[in-house]
Design a protein around this motif. Structure first.
Motif, short mmCIF file in Angstrom:
data_model
loop_
_atom_site.label_atom_id
_atom_site.label_comp_id
_atom_site.label_asym_id
_atom_site.label_seq_id
_atom_site.Cartn_x
_atom_site.Cartn_y
_atom_site.Cartn_z
N ARG B 36 -134.39 -37.12 -27.61
CA ARG B 36 -135.62 -37.83 -27.93
C ARG B 36 -135.52 -38.66 -29.20
O ARG B 36 -136.52 -39.26 -29.62
N ILE B 37 -134.35 -38.68 -29.83
CA ILE B 37 -134.21 -39.43 -31.07
C ILE B 37 -133.59 -40.79 -30.77
O ILE B 37 -132.57 -40.90 -30.09
N ASP B 70 -131.49 -18.64 -36.24
CA ASP B 70 -130.26 -18.72 -37.06
C ASP B 70 -129.85 -20.18 -37.20
O ASP B 70 -129.52 -20.65 -38.28
N LEU B 71 -129.91 -20.86 -36.06
CA LEU B 71 -129.46 -22.25 -36.03
C LEU B 71 -130.35 -23.13 -36.91
O LEU B 71 -129.88 -24.04 -37.57
N GLY B 80 -138.76 -27.09 -33.44
CA GLY B 80 -139.21 -28.29 -32.74
C GLY B 80 -138.16 -29.39 -32.77
O GLY B 80 -137.88 -30.03 -31.75
N ALA B 81 -137.57 -29.58 -33.94
CA ALA B 81 -136.55 -30.63 -34.08
C ALA B 81 -135.35 -30.34 -33.19
O ALA B 81 -134.83 -31.23 -32.52
N LEU B 82 -134.92 -29.10 -33.18
CA LEU B 82 -133.76 -28.74 -32.34
C LEU B 82 -133.97 -29.16 -30.90
O LEU B 82 -133.08 -29.73 -30.27
N TYR B 83 -135.18 -28.87 -30.41
CA TYR B 83 -135.45 -29.17 -29.00
C TYR B 83 -135.55 -30.66 -28.71
O TYR B 83 -135.68 -31.06 -27.56
N ALA B 84 -135.51 -31.47 -29.75
CA ALA B 84 -135.45 -32.91 -29.52
C ALA B 84 -134.01 -33.33 -29.23
O ALA B 84 -133.77 -34.42 -28.74
#
Lengths: 236, 236
Positions: B36-37, B70-71, B80-84
């Motif tokens: 999404r980025i 952990d990540l 939320g950012a990770l899932y982007a």
DNA sequence: GTCTATAGCCGGATAGAC
DNA sequence: GTCTATCCGGCTATAGAC
């Protein structure tokens, strides 16, 4: 005496008393205080179930990913029952690893004691290690895969165990080198190489299975390869 | 051409464009739709963080045991950012494995193309493999350790990759054997042995580190051991 | 683009019935 | 000895604010 000269796996299997039941009986007797089950026959029977199930499930998904509920399903026992046999998931892991290491060490020591020349000892150690790892394949695989996930103390024990086996080979290579039987440039590296070959048998068992290569064929090949690398004089 | 003749690891490292950033740029471009980025610089920078953190955390506790929290901690990003960046934990695993395999295959193919005789090719393949596994050590370790925890399709791909590398060696051994340059009893088993030695470098890196053995020394040792086993005539 | 908040689930562990 | 019921914490994943 000479359990596996000429690579007879079947006779090794019979002479070495390393059935899962044998191991579990030892575990039971050493942990009588922790284990809430009093009748030995019942306890050992269920311990066998528990350990076999743990090794099988861990081989598929890893110990961490295996839930105790998975273990219930596989063993037919309930959560409550499981906790009568071990005090927690972490301890279950440690017990399995510890007991396995002891067993392997014992068998290796025995195998070496009955040999004479350095080359015979190396050859016997190689064959014995490969044969043990065949009989206890699931344990070896488990032990290798879970080593990195252990607590500090347990990890030290695992490393010590790895280095112990390697040291056996280093010493034998040094000895044979001093006697002038082998021509070796670097005993430590050569011992590492031997260890790598031993490990391949249980790490890549699927591959060898698929190709129809037996334990004995593999052991023969490894012994032969080593003899070429260290240029042993009286190699068969 | 000839990235690593005479075992020059540093020059290999420079010539092979396999930095993590390189890999992540490829991943980004192939997954533009899912990610999404929009700004490439931002996306690639964070992908590098995510993949490095995943490899590091997994090396310590295993991928399954690594939580996305952990990540978050390790990358400094939020859930939320990770899932982007990836659609779920399972997919993160697959993306990392797939991209790594491609990279390794590409480099191996390139290394072989610039060699002539069978022995030169074997020697180059061995050196290149060891050097790549040094640069991408964490990926190699990860790939080996997580292989058993994969879905059916992913597992097939991992096995295919293992057999692909081995096939390279089998073919080269066969070729050299036909030319009369090598004396080999069993090319398939010999190839397995070579693979085992290659793997040992990334599976037991802690051991070699502790002993102060460099990549180049290890590669030299392996090439030399192979030359003894296959009795290559013009071995250095 | 990135965050916080929260839904919903599943894990290990334990208490108490039988 | 073994089971069922339950607690509680941590997990993945998502919705919606900024």
């Amino acid at each position: 005496m000479n359990r596996c000269k000429q690579g007879n796996f079947e006779s090794f299997k019979k002479s070495a008393a390393l059935s899962m039941e044998e191991i579990c009986r030892e575990i039971y007797q050493e942990n009588r205080d922790r284990i809430r089950i009093k009748k030995e026959t019942v306890a050992v029977k269920n311990l066998v179930k528990i350990f076999n199930a743990t090794l099988a499930l861990s081989a598929k998904k890893g110990f961490q990913a295996m839930s105790l509920r998975d273990l219930c399903r596989e063993t037919g026992l309930s959560m409550g029952a499981l906790y009568a046999y071990f005090p927690g998931k972490e301890m279950l892991l440690e017990i399995i690893l510890l007991q396995g290491r002891r067993m392997v060490k014992k068998i290796l020591d025995e195998a070496l004691a009955s040999e004479n020349t350095s080359w015979e000892k190396i050859s016997a150690a190689v064959r014995t290690h490969i044969y043990v790892s065949e009989v206890l394949h699931e344990w070896f695989f488990f032990s290798f895969m879970e080593a990195k996930n252990l607590g500090k103390e347990e990890q030290k024990a695992a490393i010590a165990s790895e280095l112990f086996t390697e040291k056996i080979f280093i010493d034998l290579l040094d000895a044979g080198s001093a006697e002038g039987i082998f021509k070796i440039e670097n005993p430590v590296m050569t011992a590492s190489l031997i260890k790598a070959m031993l490990q391949d048998w249980y790490l890549k068992r699927w591959k060898y299975r698929k190709r129809g290569i037996s334990v004995e064929e593999y052991a023969d090949f490894v012994v032969n390869a080593i003899s070429k690398i260290i240029r042993v004089a009286e190699a068969v």
